[in-house]
Design a protein around this motif. Structure first.
Motif, PDB file in Angstrom:
ATOM      1  N   ILE A  48      41.451  33.236  43.716  1.00  0.00           N
ATOM      2  CA  ILE A  48      40.342  33.557  42.812  1.00  0.00           C
ATOM      3  C   ILE A  48      40.478  34.987  42.299  1.00  0.00           C
ATOM      4  CG2 ILE A  48      37.833  33.763  42.595  1.00  0.00           C
ATOM      5  CD1 ILE A  48      37.676  31.793  45.030  1.00  0.00           C
ATOM      6  N   VAL A  49      40.292  35.157  40.993  1.00  0.00           N
ATOM      7  CA  VAL A  49      40.290  36.468  40.345  1.00  0.00           C
ATOM      8  C   VAL A  49      38.940  36.619  39.654  1.00  0.00           C
ATOM      9  CG1 VAL A  49      41.398  37.918  38.612  1.00  0.00           C
ATOM     10  CG2 VAL A  49      42.773  36.308  39.944  1.00  0.00           C
ATOM     11  N   THR A  50      38.318  37.789  39.796  1.00  0.00           N
ATOM     12  CA  THR A  50      36.990  38.002  39.221  1.00  0.00           C
ATOM     13  C   THR A  50      36.916  39.285  38.402  1.00  0.00           C
ATOM     14  OG1 THR A  50      36.193  39.239  41.146  1.00  0.00           O
ATOM     15  CG2 THR A  50      35.856  36.860  41.163  1.00  0.00           C
ATOM     16  N   THR A  51      35.913  39.338  37.553  1.00  0.00           N
ATOM     17  CA  THR A  51      35.572  40.548  36.835  1.00  0.00           C
ATOM     18  C   THR A  51      34.066  40.530  36.595  1.00  0.00           C
ATOM     19  OG1 THR A  51      36.129  41.971  34.954  1.00  0.00           O
ATOM     20  CG2 THR A  51      35.934  39.615  34.510  1.00  0.00           C
TER      21      THR A  51
ATOM     22  N   SER B 265      36.243  43.031  41.971  1.00  0.00           N
ATOM     23  CA  SER B 265      37.358  42.097  42.183  1.00  0.00           C
ATOM     24  C   SER B 265      37.506  41.707  43.652  1.00  0.00           C
ATOM     25  CB  SER B 265      38.668  42.713  41.683  1.00  0.00           C
ATOM     26  OG  SER B 265      38.958  43.883  42.413  1.00  0.00           O
ATOM     27  N   SER B 266      36.503  42.014  44.450  1.00  0.00           N
ATOM     28  CA  SER B 266      36.567  41.706  45.887  1.00  0.00           C
ATOM     29  C   SER B 266      35.834  40.405  46.178  1.00  0.00           C
ATOM     30  CB  SER B 266      35.947  42.846  46.693  1.00  0.00           C
ATOM     31  OG  SER B 266      36.653  44.049  46.452  1.00  0.00           O
ATOM     32  N   VAL B 267      36.596  39.391  46.545  1.00  0.00           N
ATOM     33  CA  VAL B 267      36.051  38.057  46.817  1.00  0.00           C
ATOM     34  C   VAL B 267      35.827  37.914  48.320  1.00  0.00           C
ATOM     35  CG1 VAL B 267      36.572  35.592  46.714  1.00  0.00           C
ATOM     36  CG2 VAL B 267      37.204  37.087  44.804  1.00  0.00           C
TER      37      VAL B 267
ATOM     38  N   ILE C  62      30.510  37.649  45.855  1.00  0.00           N
ATOM     39  CA  ILE C  62      30.979  38.947  45.383  1.00  0.00           C
ATOM     40  C   ILE C  62      29.854  39.968  45.574  1.00  0.00           C
ATOM     41  CG2 ILE C  62      30.369  38.427  42.983  1.00  0.00           C
ATOM     42  CD1 ILE C  62      32.789  40.130  42.143  1.00  0.00           C
ATOM     43  N   TYR C  63      30.210  41.115  46.178  1.00  0.00           N
ATOM     44  CA  TYR C  63      29.271  42.212  46.395  1.00  0.00           C
ATOM     45  C   TYR C  63      29.549  43.311  45.380  1.00  0.00           C
ATOM     46  CZ  TYR C  63      28.311  40.268  51.050  1.00  0.00           C
ATOM     47  OH  TYR C  63      27.949  39.459  52.094  1.00  0.00           O
TER      48      TYR C  63
END
Length: 137
Positions: free
Chosen positions: A80-83, A97-99, A109-110
């Motif tokens: 998983i990649v987040t923004t 970007s911390s899952v 996500i925090y």
């Protein structure tokens, strides 16, 4: 259509049809299989929504949200990649970007920033945009 435009379209179509190959040594890797079934590899993406993200206050100057990815129908925990997206002020936060606690159906996500309270992410319409890559068979 010009020839150069046709070539660009052909390249884009070829890229869309390319095989997704996932290489990892995570828990969902099957060492007994020489190679994962690439036809089962999928890319699934989404957003929590500017108006719909359920931000929850966390400790001092923090918030979190749980992201539902169950509609992707992964068989194992994906990569998983987040923004973080929003109107403003999200450039100054950490944690985008911390899952945490990822499963095949959800992740958390925090987000942390000095003087962050629950009204800021809601008023600024912060939302998590994500992309997950994994197997569906």
């Amino acid at each position: 259509m010009k020839i150069s435009q046709g070539i660009v379209v052909a390249v884009l179509i070829a890229e869309l049809l390319a095989t997704v190959v996932i290489v990892n040594n995570e828990e969902n890797y099957h060492p007994k299989k020489k190679k994962q079934k690439t036809k089962c590899s999928i890319v699934c993406s989404g957003t929590t929504g500017r108006k719909d993200t359920n931000w929850v206050a966390y400790q001092t100057y923090g918030v979190y949200t749980d992201v539902d990815i169950s509609s992707c129908q992964f068989k194992h925990t994906p990569n998983i990649v987040t923004t973080l997206e929003g109107k403003r002020h999200h450039w100054a936060v950490t944690g985008t970007s911390s899952v945490y606690g990822a499963t095949k159906d959800t992740f958390r996500i925090y987000i942390r920033r000095f003087n962050l309270n629950l009204s800021i992410p809601k008023n600024e319409e912060w939302n998590v945009e994500w992309m997950a890559i994994g197997y569906n068979c």
